[in-house]
Design an enzyme around this catalytic site. Sequence first.
Site, PDB file in Angstrom:
ATOM      1  N   SER A 142       0.854  -1.179   0.000  1.00  0.00           N
ATOM      2  CA  SER A 142       0.000   0.000   0.000  1.00  0.00           C
ATOM      3  C   SER A 142       0.893   1.233   0.000  1.00  0.00           C
ATOM      4  CB  SER A 142      -0.892   0.007   1.252  1.00  0.00           C
ATOM      5  OG  SER A 142      -1.547   1.250   1.417  1.00  0.00           O
ATOM      6  N   TYR A 155      -1.753  -0.412  10.790  1.00  0.00           N
ATOM      7  CA  TYR A 155      -1.877  -0.795   9.379  1.00  0.00           C
ATOM      8  C   TYR A 155      -0.635  -0.380   8.601  1.00  0.00           C
ATOM      9  CZ  TYR A 155      -3.625  -1.022   4.590  1.00  0.00           C
ATOM     10  OH  TYR A 155      -3.786  -1.306   3.252  1.00  0.00           O
TER      11      TYR A 155
END
Length: 244
Positions: A142, A155
């Site tokens: 990501s 995250y």
Amino acid sequence: MTSAPPKIVLITGASSGIGAATARRLAADGHHVVLGARRVDRLASLVDELRAAGGAADHQELDVTSRDSVRSFVEGAHERHGRIDVLVNNAGVMALSTLDALRTDEWDRMIDVNLRGTLHGIAAALPLMRAQGRGHIINVASTSGYRVDPTAAVYCATKYAVRALTEGLRQESRDVRVTLVSPGYTHSELTEQGGDPQVQAAARAAAEELGMPAAAVADAIAYAVSQPDTVDVNEIIMRSTAQG
């Protein structure tokens, strides 16, 4: 259709989002896709869809947090098809909240799926690829692996870790290609489970407004897969133009 020879491609987290889009794109390119996820009903429907369109696909239930489940998924595909050409480590979860919310079970879940799940895939596939003298491991990270935002600390930490281990694997590899794909906001189900409800709602609204289609990420993965064995696309970072 791709000009590259058809490959056996394993995809984790294939029941929705980027995983499902990647299955559709690679099957359309003529590859045989092996789909893994916990939601086997969705996998079965997707396999039916791909076969009806002329593609080659099969599926197996998969929980990436279980080393045994991942080994069974990878080794089962190897037994059925005689080889494994590509593994797409795509499964991921994103439960956003501030650290002081102490949602520790969700921290553990993100670590188990995003990081350990990727490691489990590598551990299962790498020996088989090394034995056959070729292979390709693609890890989906990501843009959160390059910056940290409030409410996303854990995250981001998992995606930084995936980025680091991917680079380490790349440096250790000569016969196995290694690619990191890092998307920004993408239309998917990533914001629909867990996390602080208000934070998740804000992230969902941002993804809906600024996100790119999952098919765009699938196209990037297909590009890396389509390169000859002598070319290793190391890293792809992509965002929608609207995200900036």
